[in-house]
Write an enzyme that holds these catalytic residues in place. Structure first.
Site, short mmCIF file in Angstrom:
data_model
loop_
_atom_site.label_atom_id
_atom_site.label_comp_id
_atom_site.label_asym_id
_atom_site.label_seq_id
_atom_site.Cartn_x
_atom_site.Cartn_y
_atom_site.Cartn_z
N ASP A 41 39.80 39.48 6.23
CA ASP A 41 38.69 40.39 5.94
C ASP A 41 38.30 41.20 7.19
OD1 ASP A 41 36.72 41.58 4.45
OD2 ASP A 41 35.41 39.83 4.36
N TRP B 216 36.52 47.42 10.58
CA TRP B 216 37.20 47.70 11.86
C TRP B 216 37.47 49.21 11.99
CZ3 TRP B 216 42.05 49.83 12.80
CH2 TRP B 216 42.49 49.77 14.14
N ASN C 242 40.62 43.73 -6.77
CA ASN C 242 40.82 44.92 -5.91
C ASN C 242 41.29 46.17 -6.67
OD1 ASN C 242 41.97 43.10 -2.94
ND2 ASN C 242 39.90 43.66 -3.58
N ARG D 66 39.08 49.31 -6.77
CA ARG D 66 38.88 50.21 -5.63
C ARG D 66 39.38 51.62 -5.97
NH1 ARG D 66 40.26 46.75 -0.18
NH2 ARG D 66 38.75 45.11 -0.56
N ARG E 266 38.44 32.45 7.30
CA ARG E 266 38.07 33.79 6.85
C ARG E 266 37.59 34.57 8.06
NH1 ARG E 266 35.07 35.97 1.48
NH2 ARG E 266 35.15 38.18 2.02
#
Ligand code: V07
Length: 247
Positions: free
Chosen positions: A24, A29, A72, A75, A195
Site C-alpha cells: 500500500d 507516494w 480494484n 477504479r 502492510r
C-alpha cells in the site's frame, strides 16, 4: 549478493516461512512527489523485484503479494488498464532474474476474467517456472478473501448436492482444500503479514489464511519499502515469536 543480504540478519533470528505483503501507499507516494498515481504503481512494480529477490536470499519459502483486489475494478478505467499492463512489464523485464533465482511464480486469484494479454502472460510465467524449486512468488491477483470463501462454500455445496461428499464430514481441512491457496500446500497460511504505508487493516486479503498470522504495520510507502525495512519487520516477527515460544 545472497550472502550479503543474509549477513545483515543474525543467524539466530527465525525467518517466517511465508510472508504476505499488502503493498500500500503507491498513490500517496506519487502524490508526495507531485506525480500521477500510475507513476507510483510503476515504481511499486520495480520494488516488487527488489523485495522478492531479497526475500529469496533471506530464505523465505513463500512471498505472497497483494497486487490487485476484486474491488480494484471500480477504479478509473485508465488506471485499471495501466495496472493490467504491469504483469506484462514485470515478466518482460524480470523473467531472466526469476529463472536465475530459481523462483517459482504462482497466482492466487480469479484469473478467468482478466484481459487476454494479461492472463496469457501470467499463466505463461507460472508454466515457465513450475519446475523451479526455490522461493514461491505468489501474486494475489484479482483476489478477494470473501469471494474465495464463497467460492469454496459453493464447491462443497455442489459436491454435497451431487452426493460425492457427506456435508457432516466438512471440517477445517476439507474447507481449506477448496481455497485458492490450497496450491501452496503446507505454506498456505502466512506466518507474517506486512502492510505498508501505515494503514492498519487487512482489506479482504487472505481472511481465512491470516487467522494466526503475526501482523506488522510498517509506515513506509511501498515504493520506498527497502530491504532494511523488510529485515526490521522480520526482526519484529522474531521478537514476537520468541515471547510466544517462551511461555
Ligand atoms: C502492481 C505494483 C506493486 C504495488 C501495488 C500496485 C501496483 C506486480 C504485479 C504483478 C501481478 C501479477 C503477476 C506479476 C506481476 C502487479 C498489479 C499491480 C495489478 F503475475 N506489481 N503489480 N500487478 N503494482
Amino acid at each position: 549478493m545472497a550472502e550479503d543480504i543474509k549477513r545483515q540478519l543474525d543467524p539466530e533470528i527465525s525467518v517466517p516461512k511465508h510472508i504476505a505483503i499488502i503493498m500500500d501507499g503507491n498513490g500517496r507516494w506519487a502524490k508526495k512527489k507531485g506525480q500521477p498515481r500510475i507513476a507510483g504503481h510503476k515504481e511499486g512494480m520495480n520494488n516488487v523485484k527488489t523485495i522478492a529477490t531479497a526475500a529469496s536470499h533471506l530464505g523465505v519459502k513463500a512471498l505472497s503479494l497483494y497486487a490487485f483486489s476484486t474491488e480494484n475494478w471500480s477504479r478509473p478505467n485508465k488506471e485499471v488498464s495501466f495496472l493490467m499492463r504491469l504483469p506484462v512489464d514485470f515478466f518482460g523485464t524480470f523473467m531472466p532474474d526469476l529463472i536465475k533465482e530459481n523462483i517459482k511464480v504462482m497466482v492466487t486469484g480469479f484469473t478467468d476474467h482478466l484481459p487476454d494479454r494479461t492472463r496469457k502472460v501470467v499463466l505463461k510465467a507460472v508454466e515457465d517456472t513450475k519446475d523451479n524449486t526455490g522461493m514461491i512468488l505468489n501474486f494475489a491477483f484479482n483476489y478477494g478473501g470473501r469471494a474465495e470463501i464463497v467460492n469454496a462454500a459453493k464447491n462443497l455445496a455442489i459436491e454435497a448436492v451431487n452426493g460425492s461428499i457427506d456435508p457432516n464430514t466438512i471440517d477445517d481441512s476439507m474447507f481449506a482444500g477448496q481455497l485458492l491457496t490450497n496450491q501452496l500446500g503446507d505454506l498456505a497460511d502466512p506466518d507474517l503479514l506486512i502492510r505498508t504505508s501505515g494503514e492498519e487493516r487487512i482489506s479482504n486479503f487472505m481472511l481465512w489464511q491470516l487467522a494466526y498470522s503475526e501482523m506488522v504495520f510498517d509506515k513506509t510507502y511501498w515504493p520506498e519499502y527497502s530491504v532494511e525495512n523488510l529485515i526490521d519487520d522480520i526482526k519484529e516477527f522474531d521478537r514476537r515469536d520468541r515471547r510466544f515460544g517462551s511461555v
